[in-house]
Write an enzyme that holds these catalytic residues in place. Structure first.
Site, PDB file in Angstrom:
ATOM      1  N   ARG A  18      93.048 -52.734 -31.796  1.00 51.47           N
ATOM      2  CA  ARG A  18      93.479 -52.535 -33.187  1.00 51.47           C
ATOM      3  C   ARG A  18      92.939 -53.612 -34.122  1.00 51.47           C
ATOM      4  O   ARG A  18      93.533 -53.894 -35.156  1.00 51.47           O
ATOM      5  CB  ARG A  18      95.006 -52.456 -33.298  1.00 51.47           C
ATOM      6  CG  ARG A  18      95.598 -51.208 -32.652  1.00 51.47           C
ATOM      7  CD  ARG A  18      97.039 -50.991 -33.076  1.00 51.47           C
ATOM      8  NE  ARG A  18      97.591 -49.820 -32.404  1.00 51.47           N
ATOM      9  CZ  ARG A  18      98.772 -49.794 -31.798  1.00 51.47           C
ATOM     10  NH1 ARG A  18      99.539 -50.866 -31.796  1.00 51.47           N
ATOM     11  NH2 ARG A  18      99.200 -48.700 -31.218  1.00 51.47           N
ATOM     12  N   ARG A  22      94.977 -51.988 -39.653  1.00 48.85           N
ATOM     13  CA  ARG A  22      96.098 -52.223 -40.543  1.00 48.85           C
ATOM     14  C   ARG A  22      96.400 -53.672 -40.880  1.00 48.85           C
ATOM     15  O   ARG A  22      97.103 -53.935 -41.847  1.00 48.85           O
ATOM     16  CB  ARG A  22      97.328 -51.577 -39.934  1.00 48.85           C
ATOM     17  CG  ARG A  22      97.606 -52.056 -38.500  1.00 48.85           C
ATOM     18  CD  ARG A  22      98.529 -51.125 -37.769  1.00 48.85           C
ATOM     19  NE  ARG A  22      98.846 -51.662 -36.444  1.00 48.85           N
ATOM     20  CZ  ARG A  22      99.748 -51.129 -35.648  1.00 48.85           C
ATOM     21  NH1 ARG A  22     100.419 -50.074 -36.022  1.00 48.85           N
ATOM     22  NH2 ARG A  22      99.985 -51.664 -34.470  1.00 48.85           N
ATOM     23  N   ARG A  31      91.575 -47.570 -47.163  1.00 46.75           N
ATOM     24  CA  ARG A  31      92.433 -46.463 -46.744  1.00 46.75           C
ATOM     25  C   ARG A  31      93.413 -46.002 -47.828  1.00 46.75           C
ATOM     26  O   ARG A  31      94.097 -44.981 -47.642  1.00 46.75           O
ATOM     27  CB  ARG A  31      93.262 -46.888 -45.518  1.00 46.75           C
ATOM     28  CG  ARG A  31      92.641 -46.682 -44.159  1.00 46.75           C
ATOM     29  CD  ARG A  31      92.586 -45.225 -43.711  1.00 46.75           C
ATOM     30  NE  ARG A  31      93.806 -44.487 -43.952  1.00 46.75           N
ATOM     31  CZ  ARG A  31      94.906 -44.539 -43.190  1.00 46.75           C
ATOM     32  NH1 ARG A  31      94.940 -45.309 -42.127  1.00 46.75           N
ATOM     33  NH2 ARG A  31      95.960 -43.806 -43.478  1.00 46.75           N
ATOM     34  N   ASP A  67      91.532 -42.290 -33.571  1.00 47.14           N
ATOM     35  CA  ASP A  67      92.869 -42.186 -32.985  1.00 47.14           C
ATOM     36  C   ASP A  67      92.781 -41.288 -31.761  1.00 47.14           C
ATOM     37  O   ASP A  67      91.944 -40.380 -31.714  1.00 47.14           O
ATOM     38  CB  ASP A  67      93.866 -41.613 -33.999  1.00 47.14           C
ATOM     39  CG  ASP A  67      95.298 -41.733 -33.506  1.00 47.14           C
ATOM     40  OD1 ASP A  67      95.756 -40.821 -32.765  1.00 47.14           O
ATOM     41  OD2 ASP A  67      95.965 -42.729 -33.825  1.00 47.14           O
ATOM     42  N   TYR A 142     102.573 -36.802 -25.721  1.00 46.08           N
ATOM     43  CA  TYR A 142     102.647 -36.413 -27.135  1.00 46.08           C
ATOM     44  C   TYR A 142     102.780 -34.899 -27.282  1.00 46.08           C
ATOM     45  O   TYR A 142     103.580 -34.391 -28.072  1.00 46.08           O
ATOM     46  CB  TYR A 142     101.398 -36.888 -27.882  1.00 46.08           C
ATOM     47  CG  TYR A 142     101.428 -38.344 -28.266  1.00 46.08           C
ATOM     48  CD1 TYR A 142     102.450 -38.861 -29.061  1.00 46.08           C
ATOM     49  CD2 TYR A 142     100.425 -39.209 -27.848  1.00 46.08           C
ATOM     50  CE1 TYR A 142     102.472 -40.200 -29.426  1.00 46.08           C
ATOM     51  CE2 TYR A 142     100.441 -40.546 -28.202  1.00 46.08           C
ATOM     52  CZ  TYR A 142     101.470 -41.034 -28.993  1.00 46.08           C
ATOM     53  OH  TYR A 142     101.490 -42.361 -29.346  1.00 46.08           O
TER      54      TYR A 142
END
Length: 336
Positions: A18, A22, A31, A67, A142
């Site tokens: 990561r 973010r 973004r 992702d 998921y």
């Protein structure tokens, strides 16, 4: 690349899960107003976001910005990534008809992936690009749960109670993952990482019987393509040996197991990756330095070591700490 292959290196290489995303203000600017899955389908945005941490930190590898649910959406699964929640599946997959609607992935399903990787290879030069995909167990969770889950109750219910349906689901997900990784490798990815984020929810016997064959199928299918293969999961201390058996060249270790202990759990012939606790990034620098040096020292007991965190970079991390940590890893390991 040399560390993945357990060859001598001038310093311990470092990248961060990561790292592209973010925690970076430049990422947040790019973004702004763009949904996650849209960002993952825009080659120009993928290239820019992937490059940001390479420019800022001087890490030894880039990680492709995407992702793990991107290939699922590409083959027609109705899903979205909701802020603060994660991937949410509109119609959870819990019966044979739903499983059989999952199809193989083709390069034409993800043209943005090919375009972005080709662009990145040109910009990165000698810096390797790591492609990645989600492993079948995590993707299955998921799909079955409908989103993130703490206990994976529906997932385990299928695994225990409907083993044939479970095997078919896992087999289809393994095929899709193979297809997706091949697209990335053929476009120019230097290495790949298979993320099995939720597989720590199962015990060793269930992993060996219900998960391992499908992960092994993936690693075997891409072996001939000649790129290093990394395997990582969270909470997998009891599974490290089995994860090594699945066939990766590098086993990622989360922060719970010291690397010198992981050496004894993983079969010979594997490099290790990890494993500074991400929470340490919020500690005073002298603590970060001491613990990073400890990770490096323990990593020297492995046949090859790639420095990383024991999971992803937390969103509120100060980028200056990661820049300083990267320099420390390079300098401290070069001294040895």
């Amino acid at each position: 690349m040399r560390a993945c292959r357990r060859l001598p290196v001038p310093h311990t290489p470092v990248w961060y899960m990561r790292q592209a995303g973010r925690s970076l203000p430049e990422y947040l600017r790019v973004r702004e107003g763009v949904p996650m899955l849209e960002a993952c389908a825009r080659p120009d945005m993928i290239v820019e976001i992937t490059m940001q941490p390479v420019r800022r930190y001087g890490v030894d590898a880039a990680i492709f910005f995407s992702d793990i649910v991107v290939p699922l959406r590409a083959i027609g699964v109705d899903l979205d990534i909701k802020p603060g929640v994660g991937p949410v599946i509109a119609d959870p997959i819990r019966d044979e008809a739903a499983v059989r609607r999952l199809r193989r992935l083709t390069p034409g399903d993800v043209p943005f992936t090919t375009e972005a990787i080709r662009g990145l290879v040109g910009e990165l030069g000698s810096t390797p690009l790591i492609g990645f995909a989600g492993a079948p167990f995590t993707l299955a969770s998921y799909l079955i749960e409908g989103g993130p889950s703490k206990n994976h109750d529906h997932t385990k219910a299928m695994m225990y109670g409907e083993p044939e349906l479970w095997a078919e689901l896992m087999d289809r997900l393994a095929d899709m993952t193979i297809d997706y990784l091949k697209v990335q490798i053929e476009a120019g990815a230097s290495a790949i990482q298979l993320f099995d984020s939720w597989v720590g929810a199962v015990g060793p016997q269930d992993y060996r019987e219900s998960v391992l064959p499908h992960s092994r199928k993936i690693f075997e299918a891409i072996e001939s393509l000649g790129v290093p293969r990394i395997h990582f999961g969270v909470g997998t201390g009891e599974l490290l040996g089995l994860m090594g058996e699945a066939g990766a060249d590098v086993v990622g270790v989360d922060w719970r197991v010291p690397l010198d202990e992981a050496v004894h759990r993983v079969e010979a012939g594997k490099a290790l990756q990890g494993n500074l606790d991400p929470a340490l990034l919020f500690a005073p620098w002298e603590v970060v330095e001491q613990r990073a040096r400890d990770v490096l020292a323990r990593g020297r007991t492995a046949e090859g070591h790639i420095f990383n965190l024991g999971h992803g970079v937390p969103p509120s991390t100060n980028p200056d700490v990661l820049a300083r940590l990267t320099d420390l890893v390079h300098e401290a390991s070069a001294e040895r």
